[in-house]
Scaffold this active site. Structure first.
Site, PDB file in Angstrom:
ATOM      1  N   SER A 124       5.139  -2.217  -7.676  1.00 49.58           N
ATOM      2  CA  SER A 124       5.854  -0.973  -7.954  1.00 49.58           C
ATOM      3  C   SER A 124       7.361  -1.183  -7.904  1.00 49.58           C
ATOM      4  O   SER A 124       8.104  -0.314  -8.326  1.00 49.58           O
ATOM      5  CB  SER A 124       5.434   0.121  -6.975  1.00 49.58           C
ATOM      6  N   HIS A 145       0.965  -0.808 -13.486  1.00 54.10           N
ATOM      7  CA  HIS A 145       1.300  -0.109 -12.241  1.00 54.10           C
ATOM      8  C   HIS A 145       0.463   1.152 -12.066  1.00 54.10           C
ATOM      9  O   HIS A 145       0.734   2.188 -12.687  1.00 54.10           O
ATOM     10  CB  HIS A 145       2.799   0.230 -12.238  1.00 54.10           C
ATOM     11  N   GLU A 157       1.310   2.848 -15.542  1.00 50.98           N
ATOM     12  CA  GLU A 157       2.458   2.390 -16.326  1.00 50.98           C
ATOM     13  C   GLU A 157       2.184   0.968 -16.802  1.00 50.98           C
ATOM     14  O   GLU A 157       1.857   0.098 -15.992  1.00 50.98           O
ATOM     15  CB  GLU A 157       3.724   2.407 -15.467  1.00 50.98           C
ATOM     16  N   ASN A 195       8.753   6.123 -10.457  1.00 53.45           N
ATOM     17  CA  ASN A 195       9.590   5.972  -9.261  1.00 53.45           C
ATOM     18  C   ASN A 195      11.073   6.139  -9.569  1.00 53.45           C
ATOM     19  O   ASN A 195      11.869   6.420  -8.674  1.00 53.45           O
ATOM     20  CB  ASN A 195       9.330   4.622  -8.587  1.00 53.45           C
TER      21      ASN A 195
HETATM   22  P1  NAI Z   1      -2.799  -3.578   1.018  1.00 50.28           P
HETATM   23  O1  NAI Z   1      -2.036  -4.142   2.133  1.00 50.28           O
HETATM   24  O2  NAI Z   1      -3.719  -2.432   1.249  1.00 50.28           O
HETATM   25  O3  NAI Z   1      -3.675  -4.759   0.354  1.00 50.28           O
HETATM   26  C1  NAI Z   1      -3.136  -5.999   0.001  1.00 50.28           C
HETATM   27  C2  NAI Z   1      -4.248  -7.022   0.037  1.00 50.28           C
HETATM   28  O4  NAI Z   1      -3.752  -8.219  -0.535  1.00 50.28           O
HETATM   29  C3  NAI Z   1      -4.734  -7.362   1.451  1.00 50.28           C
HETATM   30  O5  NAI Z   1      -6.133  -7.248   1.506  1.00 50.28           O
HETATM   31  C4  NAI Z   1      -4.266  -8.807   1.655  1.00 50.28           C
HETATM   32  O6  NAI Z   1      -5.167  -9.559   2.441  1.00 50.28           O
HETATM   33  C5  NAI Z   1      -4.227  -9.320   0.242  1.00 50.28           C
HETATM   34  N1  NAI Z   1      -3.299 -10.428   0.017  1.00 50.28           N
HETATM   35  C6  NAI Z   1      -2.054 -10.578   0.506  1.00 50.28           C
HETATM   36  N2  NAI Z   1      -1.502 -11.710   0.012  1.00 50.28           N
HETATM   37  C7  NAI Z   1      -2.431 -12.285  -0.787  1.00 50.28           C
HETATM   38  C8  NAI Z   1      -2.434 -13.454  -1.580  1.00 50.28           C
HETATM   39  N3  NAI Z   1      -1.396 -14.265  -1.652  1.00 50.28           N
HETATM   40  N4  NAI Z   1      -3.548 -13.720  -2.301  1.00 50.28           N
HETATM   41  C9  NAI Z   1      -4.630 -12.925  -2.245  1.00 50.28           C
HETATM   42  N5  NAI Z   1      -4.676 -11.807  -1.494  1.00 50.28           N
HETATM   43  C10 NAI Z   1      -3.574 -11.479  -0.784  1.00 50.28           C
HETATM   44  O7  NAI Z   1      -1.722  -3.241  -0.114  1.00 50.28           O
HETATM   45  P2  NAI Z   1      -1.803  -2.135  -1.276  1.00 50.28           P
HETATM   46  O8  NAI Z   1      -1.282  -0.850  -0.767  1.00 50.28           O
HETATM   47  O9  NAI Z   1      -3.133  -2.178  -1.894  1.00 50.28           O
HETATM   48  O10 NAI Z   1      -0.685  -2.671  -2.297  1.00 50.28           O
HETATM   49  C11 NAI Z   1      -0.878  -3.841  -3.016  1.00 50.28           C
HETATM   50  C12 NAI Z   1       0.141  -3.933  -4.148  1.00 50.28           C
HETATM   51  O11 NAI Z   1       0.094  -2.779  -4.935  1.00 50.28           O
HETATM   52  C13 NAI Z   1       1.587  -4.112  -3.732  1.00 50.28           C
HETATM   53  O12 NAI Z   1       2.210  -4.967  -4.663  1.00 50.28           O
HETATM   54  C14 NAI Z   1       2.153  -2.736  -3.858  1.00 50.28           C
HETATM   55  O13 NAI Z   1       3.523  -2.712  -4.121  1.00 50.28           O
HETATM   56  C15 NAI Z   1       1.392  -2.224  -5.075  1.00 50.28           C
HETATM   57  N6  NAI Z   1       1.287  -0.768  -5.096  1.00 50.28           N
HETATM   58  C16 NAI Z   1       0.939  -0.075  -3.977  1.00 50.28           C
HETATM   59  C17 NAI Z   1       0.851   1.298  -4.017  1.00 50.28           C
HETATM   60  C18 NAI Z   1       0.472   2.088  -2.799  1.00 50.28           C
HETATM   61  O14 NAI Z   1       0.702   3.297  -2.788  1.00 50.28           O
HETATM   62  N7  NAI Z   1      -0.106   1.480  -1.790  1.00 50.28           N
HETATM   63  C19 NAI Z   1       1.134   2.040  -5.256  1.00 50.28           C
HETATM   64  C20 NAI Z   1       1.406   1.210  -6.377  1.00 50.28           C
HETATM   65  C21 NAI Z   1       1.516  -0.143  -6.281  1.00 50.28           C
END
Ligand code: NAI
Length: 519
Positions: A124, A145, A157, A195
């Protein structure tokens, strides 16, 4: 890449947290094969369990038939190693939000998948171009996104990096539709569309509060009940939580090289440091008891009506609306003199000016001046906003409050402010939306779509500007700018040109849209 046609049937999802599992849900339901991979193996099992429970719950509620539920679950499998993503047509990453980690993942994926596989990032806040720069084939890298929670937030997006092949983005637009989502297309600019557009509501809401104009709860009430938004800025910040919103506010501000339109507020940094983070910690801008927001009650309205009221004719339409409102709601005498009689309450209807400037410009007795916000229709309103000059006496303030509350509509009285609350917040939202169009980050239609679906606003910024009148929005911004001298309020050229030419804010340049005909 040589092939420009992308057939997407098998998707790898890397990172199976909140976002990854949401994307997996809609993809599996759309009949796509989904492979889940995460560096934390227990996260993969947890995501599968979550999907199984979700499909079962939807089936129990009658929202999903049994066969489709079973098929969707059968579509999802876990990958023990990243190499198992070898046959994917698309890999979407939703891992930790760090550029070097995402770049390393994409580099590794390039050694695993075929040359036809699309690589998408759910980032994001990071640049798609920067993520793609680490790849040997940046043309296959795009932003995808999604918003949280993915199944309910039905917009995505699609972001083209500088080297992205447009056909890759086209394929992801089609895929989004297949998954029941509405895709919007954006350039790789900080905040993309949603955003970026969302800066208006929260930074201007914070600025209003920071100027001591009104309380957090009053600002929220005005934005909800007068301006028609589902949530006010502080309810929204409590929901997203300051540990997420505050860094985003700072990051977008700095990424646009300290653009004054996006200036964050010291209010959020202090509250974040103090642990007043939002709903999830039990205290943010509001307190939460057993998860329930505690809203301070409003003081009852005074009842002592003014004997006579004089209404400024500076803005004829607003004058008419106020006179109509007074006529409908009370029996007070209307003072129709060229100047107010000595004992009349004086009501002004500024647009973008504060009550003080209105009083001085119109040579009125500031001790009796009260301003009413007439941007939104007054008759049938859910709330009125009044404001006073620093010289307005209590008796005048209370008489105006009693007058405008006498029809049963709640009234919020604020301190002097250029553009009250609703005018300045709405004008800022419209102005930023116009700037997104001016910068060609997305088409006008996609800007409005992204904002209505992604932020839940009643209208997109451009349609909102059209509904309220582009010239009125321009007047508000010009007047704010002239009083405050703050470049934050300089009108976007997109707005200024279209308002002056009487064009819709949703209109692209005519030469770009009209068919070629002989002049
Ligand atoms: P989260 O923390 O819930 O999940 C992330 C997952 O990725 C975890 O299970 C972790 O173990 C895994 N992970 C971390 N590094 C890794 C790697 N190198 N290889 C494989 N797995 C890996 O995070 P969330 O909230 O799901 O966000 C994930 C992405 O989505 C981020 O880039 C965030 O900016 C984007 N995003 C999040 C939003 C939100 O509201 N939470 C909205 C839009 C985008």
């Amino acid at each position: 890449m040589t092939s420009r046609h992308f057939s997407i049937e098998t998707i790898g999802i890397v990172g199976t947290g909140a976002m990854g599992r949401g994307i997996a849900q809609i993809a599996a339901l759309a009949g796509l094969k989904v492979r889940l991979y995460d560096t934390n193996p227990s996260a993969i099992g947890a995501a599968r369990d979550y999907l199984a429970e979700t499909f079962a719950r939807l089936t129990a509620k009658g929202k999903l038939d049994q066969a489709r539920s079973l098929a969707a679950l059968a579509n999802v499998s876990g990958a023990h190693a990243i190499s198992e993503l070898v046959d994917c047509d698309l890999v979407i990453e939703a891992i930790v939000e760090k550029l070097d980690v995402k770049q390393a993942l994409f580099r590794e994926l390039e050694t695993v998948v075929s040359g036809r596989c699309v690589l998408a990032s759910n980032t994001s806040s990071l640049s798609i171009t920067a993520i793609a720069a680490a790849c040997s084939d940046p043309s296959r890298v795009v932003g995808y996104h999604f918003f949280n929670p993915v199944p309910l937030m039905k917009v995505v997006e699609v972001i083209d990096g500088l080297r992205s092949d447009p056909a890759v983005g086209d394929a992801l637009m089609d895929l989004a539709r297949r998954m029941g989502h509405t895709p919007v297309r954006a350039k790789d600019m900080p905040g993309f569309i949603v955003n970026h557009a969302g800066r208006g509501m929260n930074t201007e809401g914070l600025r209003v509060a920071g100027e001591g104009v009104a309380s957090f709860a009053d600002i929220d009430r005005i934005m909800r009940e007068q301006a028609g938004f589902r949530l006010g800025p502080f309810e929204l910040l409590d929901l997203t939580a300051l540990d997420v919103s505050h860094p985003v506010m700072e990051s977008i501000y700095h990424q646009f090289y300290e653009e004054p339109r996006f200036t964050p507020s010291p209010i959020t940094g202090t509250r974040l440091a103090g642990g007043l983070i939002g709903r999830k910690t039990g205290e943010g801008f509001y307190r939460y008891v057993d998860g329930k927001q505690q809203v301070p009650a409003e003081a009852p309205a005074p009842t002592e009506l003014p004997k006579s009221v004089w209404v400024s004719k500076r803005y004829p339409q607003a004058h008419e609306a106020v006179v109509k409102l007074i006529g409908e709601t009370s029996g007070v005498t209307l003072d129709d003199g060229a100047v107010p009689a000595a004992d009349s309450l004086i009501v002004v209807t500024p647009f973008g000016h504060d009550a003080t400037t209105a009083a001085v410009d119109e040579a009125l007795d500031a001790t009796r001046v009260v301003a009413i916000d007439a941007l939104f229709p007054l008759v049938g309103a859910q709330r009125h906003t009044l404001m006073t000059t620093p010289a307005t006496r209590r008796v005048a303030r209370d008489a105006a409050h009693a007058l405008f509350a006498s029809g049963g509509v709640p009234v919020t009285v604020i301190r002097d402010s250029t553009g009250f609350v609703a005018q300045r917040v709405v004008a800022t939202i419209v102005n930023i939306g116009c700037d997104i169009a001016q910068k060609q980050i997305a088409t006008p239609d996609d800007i409005d779509l992204a904002v209505t679906l992604g932020l839940g606003y009643p209208r997109g910024p451009l349609a909102l500007g059209d509904a309220l009148g582009a010239t009125t929005i321009l007047t508000i911004l010009r007047n704010m700018f002239s009083v405050l001298g703050d470049p934050r309020y300089r009108p976007s050229p997109w707005l200024a040109r279209r308002a002056q030419l009487g064009l819709s804010l949703t209109q692209r340049d005519a030469a770009d849209i009209q068919p070629e005909t002989q002049p």
